[in-house]
Design a protein around this motif. Structure first.
Motif, PDB file in Angstrom:
ATOM      1  N   LYS A 249      -6.251   0.725   2.596  1.00 61.82           N
ATOM      2  CA  LYS A 249      -5.570   1.655   3.041  1.00 61.82           C
ATOM      3  C   LYS A 249      -4.893   1.368   4.490  1.00 61.82           C
ATOM      4  CE  LYS A 249      -9.168   4.714   1.405  1.00 61.82           C
ATOM      5  NZ  LYS A 249     -10.372   5.687   1.749  1.00 61.82           N
TER       6      LYS A 249
ATOM      7  N   LEU B  48       0.784  -1.114  -0.122  1.00 62.60           N
ATOM      8  CA  LEU B  48       0.059  -0.008  -0.096  1.00 62.60           C
ATOM      9  C   LEU B  48       0.824   1.197  -0.158  1.00 62.60           C
ATOM     10  CD1 LEU B  48      -2.673  -0.878   2.674  1.00 62.60           C
ATOM     11  CD2 LEU B  48      -2.779  -1.082   0.052  1.00 62.60           C
TER      12      LEU B  48
ATOM     13  N   THR C  73      -7.370  -3.359   7.293  1.00 68.79           N
ATOM     14  CA  THR C  73      -6.551  -2.992   6.326  1.00 68.79           C
ATOM     15  C   THR C  73      -6.871  -3.234   5.086  1.00 68.79           C
ATOM     16  OG1 THR C  73      -4.903  -2.386   8.122  1.00 68.79           O
ATOM     17  CG2 THR C  73      -4.332  -2.193   5.730  1.00 68.79           C
TER      18      THR C  73
END
Length: 527
Positions: free
Chosen positions: A477, A47, A472
């Protein structure tokens, strides 16, 4: 049918049984905490786009170097998504690679059958078959690498090829360090010291080949940290790695608990590695070392085991998964002694063989239990599944009775049948009654509900990693920790036991431990 033909038939059936035994319902159970950590670190790398400095909730994570997270990311990319099944596949690949390496290293010296049985004892020992092979953790991969390290040292020593010995073993050490930190260095140091002293070659540890081989470790590990230092300092990194390796000793738990552990440790390990650990009885003989000295490889296995096991024996908080690299060494000695035990140790052979025979009967009888348990009555195709397993187990029990030279391999196959039954009948019921499943569902629901809202962890709320990975992964994110400059429009995850009345609750997160819950909410307005 002669013994060679019987062996080939059993090899094929064993391999066929491995796939359903290891794969059925592999992704069913919720991530445990350590799986959550490994997967979350890998996910946050993806990410953030930063593959060098591991993080958890955006904060630097120091406990482990990143190699296993890179491995996970490779599998996630190959398999297309991040979930429980894909996280655990690397463990199975490493387990099969570990077993294949054991087979390869023992085959030339002891023959195909003994090597195959030894590989199967690794896979089917209780700890691996019914626990570690079900989880996406570092330990099987690390143990495989350490075992390769052991074998490289032995083989290259026999060839007197000193440069390759040091270069290859330090390459394994470097990769092991990148997996788990300092334990890889400890294995290398004690193994080299023990074997070179035993072989009266201690002075070779000071030859140029050793220093050149050691440079392989420096180059591999140094290259990583040369890049790492561009993102973060190194002081905390090495301090934490050292603490991780020393925190389970008497320094933390005190001398009394350590003293008790010295006595309980062998019995605990025998329990965890049943049924094969019952052969430890073969070690109870006065001439043990003399017998082992007749085979230089058996001497090496015993020496390396003794040189390294004391580190764990003296550590109070030791999990059996830390010891998996020792299994082929010790099981190899067991099988070596088992061949002549009926003559040399008749009492031990009778106990071991009796234990194995009783185990066969119990394994067959156990497979009838799902037919009568209330918890398994909703299992799809219950009678068909039970019938197939009983047929397999009954057939193997029959072969056990009449194919005496193949008995150990048949027991390994029965254990695989038992694992299939475990997958079909135990795991679904366990998952249905596991609080972790409620944790997973509430975390995924919250992640979907608040996918597009700013979400933070409030101050020092101690997140449980199962919640963290599902939240998550669902939101896509990173969820950072917020210590100050709170955003009044954002949502916060709060531990109400620590921060009572900090937020107005809009949702709750169930957690795996403590039968508690976390709150997701907005900051209370100041009065």
């Amino acid at each position: 049918m002669n013994d060679q033909q019987r062996n080939k038939l059993l090899y094929i059936l064993s391999i066929l049984l491995l796939f359903p035994a290891l794969l059925i319902n592999l992704g069913l159970m919720t991530f445990i905490d350590d799986e959550g950590i490994r997967t979350l670190v890998a996910l946050e790398m993806k990410l953030s786009g930063n593959y060098i400095t591991p993080t958890l909730h955006g904060e630097f994570y120091y406990n482990k170097p990143p190699l296993f997270n890179w491995i996970l990311l490779g599998y996630f990319k190959l398999l297309g998504q991040i979930n429980e099944f894909n996280t655990r596949i690397p463990t199975l690949v490493s387990l099969l690679g570990f077993a294949a390496t054991v087979f390869y290293c023992f085959r030339k010296k002891y023959g195909t059958y003994t090597a195959f049985v030894l590989a199967m004892t690794l896979i089917t020992c209780g700890r691996i078959l019914f626990w570690d092979s079900l989880l996406g953790l570092i330990d099987i991969t690390f143990s495989w690498l350490v075992f390769v390290q052991f074998m490289v040292i032995y083989q290259q020593f026999q060839r007197r090829n000193w440069l390759w010995l040091f270069a290859l073993s330090y390459l394994c050490t470097a990769l092991g360090f990148m997996l788990k930190g300092l334990p890889a260095v400890v294995f290398q140091g004690f193994t080299l010291l023990a074997y070179f002293i035993y072989q009266k070659e201690f002075k070779r540890l000071f030859y140029w080949q050793h220093f050149l081989g050691g440079m392989v470790f420096v180059l591999v590990v140094g290259a990583y940290y040369a890049v790492y230092v561009q993102y973060n300092g190194l002081d905390t990194v090495f301090q934490t790695l050292f603490t991780e390796s020393s925190k389970r000793t008497a320094v933390q738990f005190g001398w009394w608990r350590t003293f008790l552990h010295l006595f309980t440790f062998p019995f605990e390990m025998v329990y965890h590695f049943i049924p094969w650990s019952i052969m430890i009885l073969y070690l109870l003989r006065r001439d043990l070392w003399k017998v082992l000295q007749q085979d230089n490889f058996m001497v090496y296995c015993a020496l390396i085991f003794l040189a390294n096991i004391w580190v764990y024996w003296a550590s109070v908080e030791v999990y059996p998964r830390y010891l998996l690299m020792f299994c082929p060494l010790l099981f190899g000695i067991f099988l070596h002694l088992h061949q002549n035990a009926a003559v040399q140790q008749p009492w031990a052979a009778k106990v071991v063989n009796g234990f194995m025979a009783i185990s066969v009967v119990l394994m067959v009888l156990t497979l009838t239990i799902p037919l009568f348990l209330p918890q398994t009555q909703s299992t799809p195709y219950l009678y068909l599944k039970s019938g197939v397993l009983l047929l397999l187990a009954g057939g193997l029990a029959y072969l056990y009775r009449y194919w005496q030279p193949q008995r150990l391999l048949i027991i390994a196959m029965l254990l695989l049948v038992g694992r299939i039954a475990f997958n079909w009948f135990v795991l679904p019921n366990r998952n249905a009654n596991d609080y972790g499943d409620a944790c997973r569902k509430s975390s995924i629901e919250a992640g979907e509900r608040f996918r597009n809202q700013d979400l933070y962890i409030y101050r020092k709320t101690g997140m449980q990693w199962t919640n963290s990975i599902y939240l998550t992964n669902t939101r896509g994110k990173i969820i950072p920790v917020k210590m100050e400059k709170m955003d009044p429009k954002a949502l916060y995850i709060v531990d109400p036991a620590r921060y009572f009345n900090a937020v107005d609750s809009v949702s709750e997160l169930k957690v795996r431990h403590g039968r508690r819950h976390f709150i997701i909410g907005t900051l209370k307005a100041k009065r």
